[in-house]
Write a protein that holds these residues in place. Structure first.
Motif, PDB file in Angstrom:
ATOM      1  N   ILE A   1     -46.700   2.065-119.374  1.00  0.00           N
ATOM      2  CA  ILE A   1     -46.057   3.307-118.922  1.00  0.00           C
ATOM      3  C   ILE A   1     -45.649   3.207-117.456  1.00  0.00           C
TER       4      ILE A   1
ATOM      5  N   GLU B   1     -42.599   0.925-117.155  1.00  0.00           N
ATOM      6  CA  GLU B   1     -41.395   1.560-117.709  1.00  0.00           C
ATOM      7  C   GLU B   1     -40.932   2.717-116.837  1.00  0.00           C
ATOM      8  N   ALA B   2     -41.863   3.526-116.350  1.00  0.00           N
ATOM      9  CA  ALA B   2     -41.507   4.670-115.507  1.00  0.00           C
ATOM     10  C   ALA B   2     -40.904   4.208-114.187  1.00  0.00           C
TER      11      ALA B   2
ATOM     12  N   TYR C   1     -37.387   3.145-114.933  1.00  0.00           N
ATOM     13  CA  TYR C   1     -36.587   4.343-115.172  1.00  0.00           C
ATOM     14  C   TYR C   1     -36.247   5.038-113.850  1.00  0.00           C
TER      15      TYR C   1
ATOM     16  N   MET D   1     -41.852   4.578-125.699  1.00  0.00           N
ATOM     17  CA  MET D   1     -42.106   5.368-124.496  1.00  0.00           C
ATOM     18  C   MET D   1     -40.865   6.166-124.147  1.00  0.00           C
TER      19      MET D   1
ATOM     20  N   MET E   1     -39.084   8.845-121.400  1.00  0.00           N
ATOM     21  CA  MET E   1     -39.099   9.316-120.008  1.00  0.00           C
ATOM     22  C   MET E   1     -37.943  10.283-119.808  1.00  0.00           C
TER      23      MET E   1
ATOM     24  N   LYS F   1     -41.388  13.046-116.600  1.00  0.00           N
ATOM     25  CA  LYS F   1     -42.295  13.395-117.692  1.00  0.00           C
ATOM     26  C   LYS F   1     -42.297  12.211-118.640  1.00  0.00           C
ATOM     27  N   CYS F   2     -43.412  12.018-119.324  1.00  0.00           N
ATOM     28  CA  CYS F   2     -43.536  10.870-120.218  1.00  0.00           C
ATOM     29  C   CYS F   2     -44.215  11.275-121.523  1.00  0.00           C
ATOM     30  N   GLU F   3     -43.718  10.701-122.594  1.00  0.00           N
ATOM     31  CA  GLU F   3     -44.383  10.831-123.890  1.00  0.00           C
ATOM     32  C   GLU F   3     -44.364   9.466-124.558  1.00  0.00           C
TER      33      GLU F   3
ATOM     34  N   THR G   1     -49.280  12.027-123.596  1.00  0.00           N
ATOM     35  CA  THR G   1     -48.302  12.766-122.792  1.00  0.00           C
ATOM     36  C   THR G   1     -48.766  12.795-121.338  1.00  0.00           C
TER      37      THR G   1
END
Length: 131
Positions: A29, A32-33, A36, A68, A70, A83-85, A97
């Motif tokens: 996460i 990836e975040a 992003y 994932m 975003m 925000k992430c899920e 989440t």
């Protein structure tokens, strides 16, 4: 929410209970975040400033494919909030989440610098500007 990155849960990603190890998932996460955030800000360097409460809703198991998602929720002068899920790709069942992940745009010395962005960019816009 944009779901782009997918991971396949392999034996090395499991905890002693045989389910997805939270540390592996959090590493995925954060990476990836950050990517992003860099794409949204069109900035080569960002750092993780804050990750709010992490809510593990369900678990993943060996062989599952997780995806994932975003989305940018706020733009500060030097920061972006996401925000992430994370969900099971096949069942769409939520695994985790996170309401707030804050990334800060930094210079070569690691000091915060303004990014000049005020809105979320579409994926197509980002690809056109890169090529």
């Amino acid at each position: 929410m944009n779901f782009h990155t997918r991971k396949w849960i392999k034996p090395e990603d499991l905890n002693p209970n045989g389910s997805l190890f939270g540390g592996s998932l959090l590493k995925w996460i954060d990476e990836e975040a950050a990517i992003y955030a860099m794409c949204q800000l069109e900035a080569p360097k960002v750092v993780t400033k804050l990750i709010s409460e992490i809510n593990f809703v369900s678990s993943g198991k060996l062989g599952d494919i997780v995806e994932m998602g975003m989305t940018a929720s706020e733009f500060g002068r030097t920061s972006i909030t996401l925000k992430c899920e994370v969900r099971n790709k096949i069942t769409k069942k939520a695994i985790l989440t996170i309401d707030r992940m804050v990334f800060v745009n930094v210079n070569d010395k690691g000091e915060p610098i303004p990014h000049g962005k005020t809105r979320m960019r579409k994926i197509d816009e980002k690809l056109e500007n890169l090529g």
